[in-house]
Write an enzyme that holds these catalytic residues in place. Structure first.
Site, short mmCIF file in Angstrom:
data_model
loop_
_atom_site.label_atom_id
_atom_site.label_comp_id
_atom_site.label_asym_id
_atom_site.label_seq_id
_atom_site.Cartn_x
_atom_site.Cartn_y
_atom_site.Cartn_z
N HIS A 405 41.15 51.92 -31.12
CA HIS A 405 41.12 51.83 -32.58
C HIS A 405 40.48 50.53 -33.07
O HIS A 405 40.18 50.40 -34.26
CB HIS A 405 42.54 51.97 -33.15
CG HIS A 405 42.60 52.78 -34.41
ND1 HIS A 405 41.60 52.77 -35.36
CD2 HIS A 405 43.53 53.65 -34.88
CE1 HIS A 405 41.92 53.57 -36.36
NE2 HIS A 405 43.08 54.12 -36.09
N ASP A 409 36.94 54.34 -35.41
CA ASP A 409 37.82 54.79 -36.48
C ASP A 409 38.22 56.25 -36.25
O ASP A 409 37.48 57.02 -35.61
CB ASP A 409 37.14 54.66 -37.84
CG ASP A 409 36.88 53.21 -38.22
OD1 ASP A 409 37.64 52.34 -37.77
OD2 ASP A 409 35.89 52.96 -38.95
#
Length: 433
Positions: A405, A409
């Site tokens: 992450h 995204d």
């Protein structure tokens, strides 16, 4: 007689230490020059160490699982080497030192393997466990001859012996008999019916030292989970058309390798990646640098008797389905057989992991650091699906992806899976420019 100290040589560029994963000698053993004495594992490969001189082993560096530095004492051998001709702190002669250097620099390529071979039967108490090695091939049973040798790990053999089970009667789901195969035999295949858990199947507790390949896997997975904030995304894909195309391709393949679903999936992965360069990337979190790779060096997670290994298909984006099928077969066999080379197990930019027929409903695979994504197809199952108001039987598969992450995204991961899904559900696009 004199004491010859054999120090651990430099067994790989940039290597500062190595782990003892197997001893083939013990104190008091007589060895001849070039006899195998130990297996040493680095971050890149396992290397077989050989005795530089003949003599009697009088000291060893430690136990299996211990890590020693390059240049530290590995073994001491009581030898007839002429000490007057020796030079240097460890008493090695120029000739012997030159021989060691040649073995380290020239002979090492032929001795690299991915992991020590498993013993073919449990050693007796006090016996040197590393000295017993598994056969390289099955012994085929001839007519009116004894049955083929059974391949199983020492732990499975011990458990079967404790339970009084003849392993030749147990059906293996793979090349080797595993605990799950033994469980299935005990429950259903022994002719004694189902045995409740905790009854006759009870075993003694086992304490196993985590060494070698298993320790490397543990360290790598812990580092990945410690440093990478994972998230996973799963979507359902209709594989009916792709499976029909695969069947047609196999029916007309000639002498080319039989296609599984994986080569077609790899083509789809590579074809959809250019729109999502953040996925085919590696992240150096210490330097704060993300490298978006132009080539797809695809890691292919492969289960072996020593644990999970990840051989690499280089430049997967440039290969057709038949070339990919051949690479998958070759690399999988090398990984499982322990013959994969160091450069075949490193340098991947993205990983594909599949549990095949065990694929389950969904997976949340762990990313291979420093990569930023891993893709996991699950089992293809036939289920009812409503299409244009009608119920149809379709071959459906859930596809999982885990991402870092910090780099990827959630929207990008979902968008990529949708692009991949479009290609897999419309397989003619896999071959369109």
């Amino acid at each position: 007689m004199s004491i010859y100290t054999f120090n651990l040589p430099d067994i790989g560029e940039g290597i500062a230490e190595a782990e003892i994963v197997a001893w083939h000698v013990k104190v008091g053993d007589q060895v001849a020059e070039d006899d195998q004495i130990a297996d040493m594992m680095t971050d890149k490969a396992t290397v077989e160490m050989e005795a530089p001189v003949s003599g009697k082993i009088v000291a060893v560096a430690g136990e299996e699982g211990d890590v020693i530095a390059i240049g530290a004492m590995l073994v001491q051998i009581e030898s007839e080497v002429d000490e007057s001709a020796a030079e240097g702190d460890n008493g090695q002669s120029d000739a012997v030192a030159e021989s060691d250097a040649l073995k380290s620099s020239q002979g090492i390529e032929n001795k690299v393997k991915t992991a020590p071979e498993a013993p073919s039967s449990p050693p007796a108490v006090g016996e040197n466990k590393a000295a017993v090695k598994a056969p390289q091939t099955d012994v085929m049973a001839a007519e009116n001859a004894p049955l083929a040798k059974v391949l199983a790990t020492p732990a499975v053999r011990k458990r079967a012996a404790d339970l009084g089970v003849d392993l030749s009667l147990v059906k293996a789901q793979g090349e080797h008999i595993r605990h799950s195969d033994l469980d299935a035999y005990l429950s259903y295949g022994s002719g004694q019916g189902y045995r409740p858990a905790g009854a006759s199947q009870k075993r003694d507790d086992e304490t196993i030292k985590v060494i070698g390949m298993r320790r490397k896997i543990a360290q790598n997975m812990a580092e990945s989970k410690r440093h990478i904030p994972h998230f996973s995304y799963v979507d359902e894909i209709d594989m009916t058309a792709l499976e029909e195309m695969r069947a047609d391709l196999n029916a007309n393949r000639g002498d080319r390798p039989k296609l599984t679903m994986l080569p077609l999936m790899i083509v789809a992965i590579c074809k959809s990646l250019p729109q999502f360069p953040m996925l085919n990337a590696t992240y150096d979190d210490e330097a704060g640098l993300v490298t978006r790779h132009g080539a797809v060096h695809l890691g292919m997670a492969t289960q072996t008797d020593q644990g999970l290994m990840v051989p690499v298909i280089r430049d997967a984006q440039d290969k057709n389905i038949w070339q990919l099928a051949a690479d998958i077969g070759r690399l999988s066999a090398a990984a499982r057989g322990g013959s994969a080379k160091s450069d075949e197990l490193s340098g991947s930019t993205l990983t594909l992991t599949s549990l095949g027929p065990l694929g389950g409903i969904a997976t949340t695979p762990v990313i291979q650091r420093p990569q930023v994504a891993i893709i996991g197809p699950n089992k293809i199952v036939e289920r009812p699906m409503i299409i244009d108001g009608e119920i149809q039987a379709r071959k459906l598969m859930n596809l999982s992806i885990s991402c870092d992450h910090r780099v990827v995204d959630g929207y990008d991961a979902a968008s990529y899976v949708q692009a991949l899904k479009h290609l897999l559900e419309t397989p003619i696009l896999l071959f369109a420019d």
